[in-house]
Each structure stands twice: as structure tokens, then as C-alpha cells.
Design an enzyme around this catalytic site. Structure first.
Site: not given
Length: 376
Positions: A152-154, A172
Site C-alpha cells: 500500500v502506498c510507499t 506507488t
């Protein structure tokens, strides 16, 4: 599926993790288990802090205290205990970037056995976590015994650091895509999608995109109706319209070092309805069109045409969000000329129409409560 055969979902936590990266996907899977279970068994796995230095020996040892009664397991910890994965040590609480604390079920050292879904979140703590060799080794080993892996995300940076994204497509947070591509050139970074699946590895865009990814995992496991029921419960779309480009707060282009190009960038912001062809821009900078295009791309990182289109799109988005101007007026103010050109620009870059974008993102003026009229 019986309770004993629930899909084991392991969610990683580390200091300064983004809380929503952890709780968003977890809540989606938890609701899917409640509505269509038994389906998932969630475990929060944390990274224990480094052991503290041993205290200096006391002159005379104090009498041993009576052992404290064992604390009852929390509700979150009970699935792990019930499944026979009792931790060998009490996991330490982990402070998320918000300051709120998460209490893991297990330390990474005690997390063993097959995993159905491994979820690696992001957040401010990724910067330090990617240099934690013990954590990276654990992610690599846990992925090897996982049916599928998700970030998730970074959190994608942690998968990349473990070598799990080499040769794969991934995404990302929009603001970190260029950095991910620069640092790991073997990854095919695609900045626009909300999430990307390449084989058994899933990566999502920024923060709330982890919820979109989790809904896709539910649909993959339990079918569309189950995902739709969870989405309705959370007041979400099963599939969010558009890509993450629509949520960027500004242009990612860099400011030029050359004064003439930097002055041109400042002038462009308030001159979007002007003639902004390469020839016209080159004339303002006293360059030939060919030399100007080469200098601009080197200084700014984008071609003149892409940069101008990005500025126009950003202004059109702002006007759609914050004004009641007709689409024709917005197209003229932003230099698109016609509504059809504006529509094509939105479809190409944001994958939504201007009217759909306004419907979803327009903010009413302060103190105004929007009233929706219904036909009688």
C-alpha cells in the site's frame, strides 16, 4: 470454507507506519469475513524494537516480585492464539505516524508458516524501514511462503528493496513514482493506476488506494457481489473512476535553472488562453523552436507540449472543483478552445469526463449546503 481454513492475512507494522495503510485494507477484509465468512483471518505483525542495554548490577538484589497474572489476549490477538501461533514474546506497541499506537499480534520473529496474503503498508517510517536488514530479510522470506503479496502506498519501496518487484509493473503514491523508478530501474513504474497486479504481486497508489486494492482482492476471492456489499457498507465504489493522476496536488515538473525558462514558467500560469505553441514560446525566450524544445525538456523534465497540457488540465480541474462556470467557459479560459478538446484532455490524462469530475469533486462555497432536487 471452514473457520480452520480461513485465508491467513498478515499485515506488517513498523514505527511511523501510515495508520490508514494498515486499517483500511484490514477493515475491508474484516467486513468481507463478517458478511461472507469464514473467509479471512487477520494478523498484525510488528517489528520489535532493538533490545535495551543491560542495566548495571545492583549492590544487593531485591527480593523477587510475585509473578503478575497473564494479561488476557486482546480481541485482535485471539485469532492468532486460536490458530496455535502463540507468540514467544509479548509484542511491543508500535507508534504510527499519527502518534496512535498499534498492538501487534506477533513479532516478525514469531511469524512463521504459510501466508495467504502479505500486506506491506507505507508511511513516513518507510525511509528507516528500508534500511532495516532484518525487516527486509523477513519480507523476502515471508513473501516466499505467501500466496500473494500486496503493498500500500510507499510500501512498494520495501517490496522493491527486498527484490520482489524486479522486472514487474508496479505503482506507488503519485508523488513517489519518479523516485521509485529512479532508484529501481528494473521496475516498470506506472504512475497513474490506483493499483497494479503483476502475477501474484499487487501494488497500490497512495494511502486510500489500499482500500481499493483490498476490494479487488475480495472480488478475486469471493466474487463481485461480496466486494459490492463491502463497498456499500463503507460507502465506496467497488472500482474508483479515474486514476491517481486526478489527485495530484500540483505539477511534478521542476523549476528551471535558466532564468529565461524560469520566467516563462511563471508567465505561463496566467497566460493559458494565449498561443502556447512551441514556436510562440521559443520566440518569448529568444531561441529557435528546435533549441528551445531541447533546452526546455532538459531544464524542466517535460516537453513544452506536455508541460502546457499539464498546466491547462490543472487549471481546468481547479475551476471545475471551485466554480459554477460552464464547461465552455472553462475550456476557453484554459486555452482548450473547444469543449471537445477539453473532454479529450480529461479522458487521456484522468480517464473521466469534465462533468463526471465536477460531480465527484466540486466543493460548495463555505457555509453553503448543497441541495439536490428530486423530480416529483
Amino acid at each position: 470454507m471452514t473457520a480452520a481454513n480461513r485465508r491467513r492475512v498478515v499485515v506488517l507494522a513498523f514505527p511511523d507506519v501510515q495508520m490508514l495503510d494498515v486499517t483500511g485494507p484490514s477493515e475491508v477484509l474484516s467486513l468481507a469475513d463478517r458478511f461472507h465468512g469464514p473467509a479471512y483471518e487477520l494478523e498484525l505483525v510488528g517489528v520489535a524494537p532493538a533490545p535495551a542495554a543491560a542495566p548495571a548490577p545492583a549492590a544487593a538484589p531485591a527480593p523477587a516480585a510475585a509473578p503478575a497474572p497473564a494479561a488476557a489476549p486482546t480481541r485482535a490477538a485471539r485469532p492468532a492464539l486460536a490458530a496455535g501461533r502463540k507468540p514467544a514474546r509479548t509484542p511491543a506497541p508500535i507508534a504510527a505516524s499519527s502518534g496512535m499506537r498499534l498492538l501487534p499480534d506477533l513479532d516478525v520473529v514469531d511469524c512463521r508458516g504459510p501466508i495467504h496474503t502479505l500486506i506491506v503498508p507505507g508511511g513516513l517510517g518507510v525511509k528507516a524501514a528500508q534500511h532495516d536488514e532484518r525487516l527486509i530479510d523477513w519480507i523476502r522470506a515471508a513473501a516466499a511462503r505467501s500466496h500473494r503479496i500486496a503493498s500500500v502506498c510507499t510500501g512498494a519501496f520495501l517490496l522493491a528493496r527486498a527484490g520482489l518487484l524486479d522486472g514487474r509493473r508496479a505503482t506507488t503514491h503519485w508523488a513517489a513514482c519518479a523516485q521509485l523508478a529512479r532508484r529501481y530501474p528494473s521496475i516498470d513504474v506506472t504512475p497513474d493506476p490506483i493499483f497494479v497486479r503483476d502475477g501474484n504481486v499487487h501494488t497500490s497508489a497512495g494511502v486510500t488506494a489500499g482500500i481499493d486494492l483490498a476490494l479487488a482482492l475480495v472480488e478475486e476471492d469471493l466474487g463481485h457481489r461480496a466486494a459490492l456489499e463491502v463497498a456499500r457498507s463503507l460507502v465506496l465504489f467497488v472500482r474508483r473512476p479515474g486514476g491517481q493522476a486526478q489527485f495530484s496536488a500540483g505539477l511534478a515538473a521542476q523549476a528551471a535553472e535558466r532564468a529565461s525558462v524560469r520566467d516563462l514558467q511563471a508567465w505561463l500560469v496566467d497566460s493559458l488562453a494565449e498561443d502556447l505553441t512551441v514556436a510562440a514560446l521559443a520566440e518569448r525566450c529568444f531561441m529557435s523552436p528546435r533549441n528551445f524544445a531541447r533546452v526546455f525538456a532538459r531544464e524542466v523534465g517535460l516537453t513544452p507540449a506536455v508541460y502546457v497540457e499539464s498546466l491547462r488540465l490543472e487549471r481546468a480541474r481547479m475551476l471545475l472543483e471551485s466554480t459554477e462556470l460552464q464547461v465552455e467557459e472553462i475550456a476557453a479560459r484554459c486555452g482548450y478552445g473547444t469543449v471537445e478538446t477539453l473532454r479529450r484532455g480529461f479522458a487521456r490524462r484522468l480517464h473521466v469526463s469534465p462533468s463526471e469530475y465536477r460531480t465527484r469533486f466540486q466543493t460548495p462555497p463555505a457555509g453553503v449546503i448543497p441541495i439536490r432536487r428530486h423530480a416529483r
